[in-house]
Design a protein around this motif. Structure first.
Motif, PDB file in Angstrom:
ATOM      1  N   THR A  76       7.953  15.431   2.867  1.00  0.00           N
ATOM      2  CA  THR A  76       6.492  15.507   2.864  1.00  0.00           C
ATOM      3  C   THR A  76       6.004  14.407   3.795  1.00  0.00           C
ATOM      4  OG1 THR A  76       6.283  16.401   0.627  1.00  0.00           O
ATOM      5  CG2 THR A  76       4.390  15.185   1.512  1.00  0.00           C
ATOM      6  N   GLN A  77       5.353  14.785   4.897  1.00  0.00           N
ATOM      7  CA  GLN A  77       4.847  13.803   5.860  1.00  0.00           C
ATOM      8  C   GLN A  77       3.336  13.676   5.706  1.00  0.00           C
ATOM      9  OE1 GLN A  77       4.023  14.346  10.359  1.00  0.00           O
ATOM     10  NE2 GLN A  77       6.145  13.651  10.279  1.00  0.00           N
ATOM     11  N   MET A  78       2.845  12.442   5.636  1.00  0.00           N
ATOM     12  CA  MET A  78       1.403  12.196   5.546  1.00  0.00           C
ATOM     13  C   MET A  78       0.994  11.104   6.519  1.00  0.00           C
ATOM     14  SD  MET A  78       0.611  12.567   1.437  1.00  0.00           S
ATOM     15  CE  MET A  78       2.094  11.729   0.872  1.00  0.00           C
ATOM     16  N   LEU A  79      -0.166  11.279   7.137  1.00  0.00           N
ATOM     17  CA  LEU A  79      -0.657  10.332   8.137  1.00  0.00           C
ATOM     18  C   LEU A  79      -1.316   9.130   7.477  1.00  0.00           C
ATOM     19  CD1 LEU A  79      -2.263  12.668  10.821  1.00  0.00           C
ATOM     20  CD2 LEU A  79       0.109  11.966  10.549  1.00  0.00           C
ATOM     21  N   TRP A  80      -1.031   7.980   8.060  1.00  0.00           N
ATOM     22  CA  TRP A  80      -1.646   6.737   7.595  1.00  0.00           C
ATOM     23  C   TRP A  80      -2.883   6.427   8.437  1.00  0.00           C
ATOM     24  CZ3 TRP A  80      -0.567   4.285   3.259  1.00  0.00           C
ATOM     25  CH2 TRP A  80      -1.151   3.016   3.050  1.00  0.00           C
ATOM     26  N   PRO A  81      -3.985   5.955   7.821  1.00  0.00           N
ATOM     27  CA  PRO A  81      -4.140   5.667   6.391  1.00  0.00           C
ATOM     28  C   PRO A  81      -4.567   6.891   5.587  1.00  0.00           C
ATOM     29  CG  PRO A  81      -6.113   4.980   7.562  1.00  0.00           C
ATOM     30  CD  PRO A  81      -5.159   5.492   8.613  1.00  0.00           C
ATOM     31  N   LEU A  82      -4.234   6.895   4.302  1.00  0.00           N
ATOM     32  CA  LEU A  82      -4.696   7.940   3.405  1.00  0.00           C
ATOM     33  C   LEU A  82      -6.072   7.554   2.858  1.00  0.00           C
ATOM     34  CD1 LEU A  82      -1.570   8.444   3.541  1.00  0.00           C
ATOM     35  CD2 LEU A  82      -1.754   9.338   1.224  1.00  0.00           C
ATOM     36  N   HIS A  83      -6.684   8.484   2.136  1.00  0.00           N
ATOM     37  CA  HIS A  83      -7.980   8.199   1.525  1.00  0.00           C
ATOM     38  C   HIS A  83      -7.865   7.008   0.569  1.00  0.00           C
ATOM     39  CE1 HIS A  83      -9.903  11.880   3.013  1.00  0.00           C
ATOM     40  NE2 HIS A  83      -8.769  12.490   2.729  1.00  0.00           N
ATOM     41  N   ALA A  84      -8.886   6.177   0.577  1.00  0.00           N
ATOM     42  CA  ALA A  84      -8.899   5.025  -0.329  1.00  0.00           C
ATOM     43  C   ALA A  84      -9.204   5.450  -1.759  1.00  0.00           C
ATOM     44  CB  ALA A  84      -9.925   4.001   0.144  1.00  0.00           C
ATOM     45  N   ASP A 106       0.834  -1.206   0.000  1.00  0.00           N
ATOM     46  CA  ASP A 106       0.000   0.000   0.000  1.00  0.00           C
ATOM     47  C   ASP A 106       0.869   1.257   0.000  1.00  0.00           C
ATOM     48  OD1 ASP A 106      -2.090  -1.727   0.096  1.00  0.00           O
ATOM     49  OD2 ASP A 106      -2.650  -1.313   2.174  1.00  0.00           O
ATOM     50  N   ALA A 107       1.970   1.220   0.753  1.00  0.00           N
ATOM     51  CA  ALA A 107       2.880   2.363   0.764  1.00  0.00           C
ATOM     52  C   ALA A 107       3.481   2.586  -0.614  1.00  0.00           C
ATOM     53  CB  ALA A 107       3.977   2.145   1.797  1.00  0.00           C
ATOM     54  N   ARG A 108       3.895   1.499  -1.262  1.00  0.00           N
ATOM     55  CA  ARG A 108       4.472   1.635  -2.607  1.00  0.00           C
ATOM     56  C   ARG A 108       3.455   2.198  -3.592  1.00  0.00           C
ATOM     57  NH1 ARG A 108       7.448  -3.252  -1.186  1.00  0.00           N
ATOM     58  NH2 ARG A 108       5.728  -4.536  -1.953  1.00  0.00           N
ATOM     59  N   GLU A 109       2.180   1.861  -3.394  1.00  0.00           N
ATOM     60  CA  GLU A 109       1.128   2.404  -4.262  1.00  0.00           C
ATOM     61  C   GLU A 109       1.012   3.916  -4.087  1.00  0.00           C
ATOM     62  OE1 GLU A 109      -3.736   2.057  -4.833  1.00  0.00           O
ATOM     63  OE2 GLU A 109      -2.634   0.444  -3.836  1.00  0.00           O
ATOM     64  N   VAL A 110       1.079   4.389  -2.838  1.00  0.00           N
ATOM     65  CA  VAL A 110       1.037   5.832  -2.582  1.00  0.00           C
ATOM     66  C   VAL A 110       2.250   6.516  -3.208  1.00  0.00           C
ATOM     67  CG1 VAL A 110       1.152   7.608  -0.794  1.00  0.00           C
ATOM     68  CG2 VAL A 110      -0.333   5.622  -0.485  1.00  0.00           C
ATOM     69  N   PHE A 111       3.421   5.940  -3.024  1.00  0.00           N
ATOM     70  CA  PHE A 111       4.630   6.536  -3.584  1.00  0.00           C
ATOM     71  C   PHE A 111       4.561   6.580  -5.113  1.00  0.00           C
ATOM     72  CE2 PHE A 111       6.922   4.743   0.381  1.00  0.00           C
ATOM     73  CZ  PHE A 111       6.521   5.851   1.118  1.00  0.00           C
ATOM     74  N   ALA A 112       3.995   5.544  -5.712  1.00  0.00           N
ATOM     75  CA  ALA A 112       3.858   5.523  -7.173  1.00  0.00           C
ATOM     76  C   ALA A 112       2.900   6.614  -7.636  1.00  0.00           C
ATOM     77  CB  ALA A 112       3.375   4.146  -7.633  1.00  0.00           C
TER      78      ALA A 112
END
Length: 436
Positions: free
Chosen positions: A109-117, A30-36
């Motif tokens: 850039t810091q973002m809180l988990w979880p992000l929007h689906a 899931d993290a790799r998906e956000v980074f992509a």
């Protein structure tokens, strides 16, 4: 010697366990998906919006465990590589929020988990936070940070919401004439707010240049089509109506709306920001919309087209409740015994949608987390921030000794050497730093 080796091995095993927990708390896939998605957003933008690439270091943080996954290594080597990402723990002195942070020699850039689906909503958030990381590179003018306390008053909220309604009508207009008229109405409602509150223009500009531009970037870079961008801006204009307070959240709504209108009518406006450009003044000039001599009379007249009468009734009812909250906050943070915590190198984390202005005394933050040279303060039932952000006040504790202190709705973890001493009034306390 054996005990030392055992301690080192235990620490190493704990670190491995915690890093493993990080991958469980934030799934690596899931993290790799956000980074992509972030990489796709910044590559699609290719510096078109701001002349600077949005690409850069990103960390995703679980706010409960403080475990993180990053898209690259930090400069100081605190993170460990694992399956194409980097994992570790965020130290307690670092706050956790959707923002840009300096940590371990790297600007993130810091973002809180979880992000929007939902990908589009997530894309808007990602691009918004990517902007905050590059913001210092844009050489925007330094503006005085305003409290925007007027936006918690009856008239301030009333005219702001009418402005939002007019901006929404402009974005949805079917023809240019209707769009121009609705945009002119939005400018008229803002002009009436500025007539009533003489410092409002300068105070609002600071937040619009900060969060307004960030959310505009989120809408523009995080959404692939013009229709999707308009829908995202309309969502911002409606989503914040239910916020308990507008003083720190209004620009999330106005920024994208004005940005899209300026893109249509004032090409090149982003390049003028270094000169202190104001959204409303630039759009007014682009539309050749003169401010009328009788702003109040025309604003009252145009308000009827936006259901102003019903809005005035609901805001009047809210203001009665606001006066009760003001009185309670004065008793709690002004009249009663308090603990004053002056800032040294403060970092703050808070909810921008629920702040409660308290006049010349500052603003009450219902929830906040502050880390400073003296330790960490966590407030769950209110803390009063001074207007100049030089100190914070909480209700005085019954006991004032020790490193782990508690009071009414707050906890304080003090670092060694710091202590509480009597303040200027009976019952007051103030934080004293260690002797040099």
């Amino acid at each position: 010697m054996k005990r030392s080796v055992f301690a080192v091995l235990s620490s190493a095993l704990c670190l491995v366990a915690l890093q493993a927990a990080a991958s469980e708390s934030i799934p690596l896939a899931d993290a790799r998906e956000v980074f992509a998605q972030a990489r796709s957003i910044c590559e699609q933008d290719a510096g078109k919006l701001w002349g600077v690439s949005l690409c850069g270091p990103i960390m995703l943080v679980d706010p409960k465990s403080r475990q993180l996954i990053a898209n690259q290594a930090d400069a100081n080597g605190a993170l460990k590589a694992r399956d194409g990402v980097f994992v570790g723990l965020l130290p307690a002195e670092q706050n956790v929020a959707n923002t840009a942070v300096e940590w371990s020699g790297t600007r993130w850039t810091q973002m809180l988990w979880p992000l929007h689906a939902e990908p589009e909503t997530r894309g808007t958030l990602i691009a918004h936070e990517l902007f905050h990381r590059i913001q210092p590179q844009l050489k925007l003018p330094k503006l005085e940070s305003g409290e925007n306390a007027h936006l918690d008053t009856l008239d301030g909220r009333y005219w702001l919401q009418l402005e939002w309604r007019a901006l929404a009508r402009a974005l949805q207009a079917g023809d240019d004439a209707a769009r121009r008229q609705a945009a002119a109405d939005a400018l008229l409602f803002r002009a009436e707010r500025y007539r009533l509150f003489t410092d409002a223009a300068a105070q609002e500009q600071e937040l619009e240049q900060n969060e307004g531009l960030a959310e505009y970037t989120g809408v523009m870079a995080g959404n692939a089509t013009e229709q999707a961008r308009v829908q995202a801006a309309l969502h911002d204009l409606s989503a914040h109506v239910g916020s308990p307070s507008f003083v720190r959240s209004f620009a999330y709504a106005t920024g994208p709306a004005y940005g899209l209108l300026l893109d249509r009518y004032a090409a090149g406006w982003r390049q003028q920001l270094a000169g202190g450009l104001r959204f409303d003044a630039t759009l007014r000039q682009a539309l050749a919309s003169e401010t009328p001599a009788d702003v109040q009379g025309l604003a009252d007249q145009r308000a009827l087209r936006y259901d102003g009468a019903a809005l005035r009734v609901s805001e009047t009812q809210r203001d009665i409740q606001r006066q009760q909250v003001l009185a309670a906050n004065r008793r709690k943070f002004v009249d009663g015994p308090v603990l004053l915590l002056p800032f040294q190198h403060m970092k703050v984390q808070f909810n921008p949608s629920n702040l409660q202005p308290l006049g010349e005394h500052g603003t009450v933050y219902p929830t906040m987390r502050i880390s400073d040279d003296w330790g960490v303060l966590e407030a769950s039932d209110g803390a009063l921030m001074r207007s100049d952000w030089s100190a914070v006040t909480v209700v005085a504790p019954e006991a004032s000794a020790g490193s782990d202190l508690k009071g009414e709705g707050w906890t304080l973890q003090l670092k060694p050497g710091w202590r509480l001493v009597p303040g200027s009034r009976k019952g007051d306390l103030v934080l004293e730093q260690p002797a040099q």
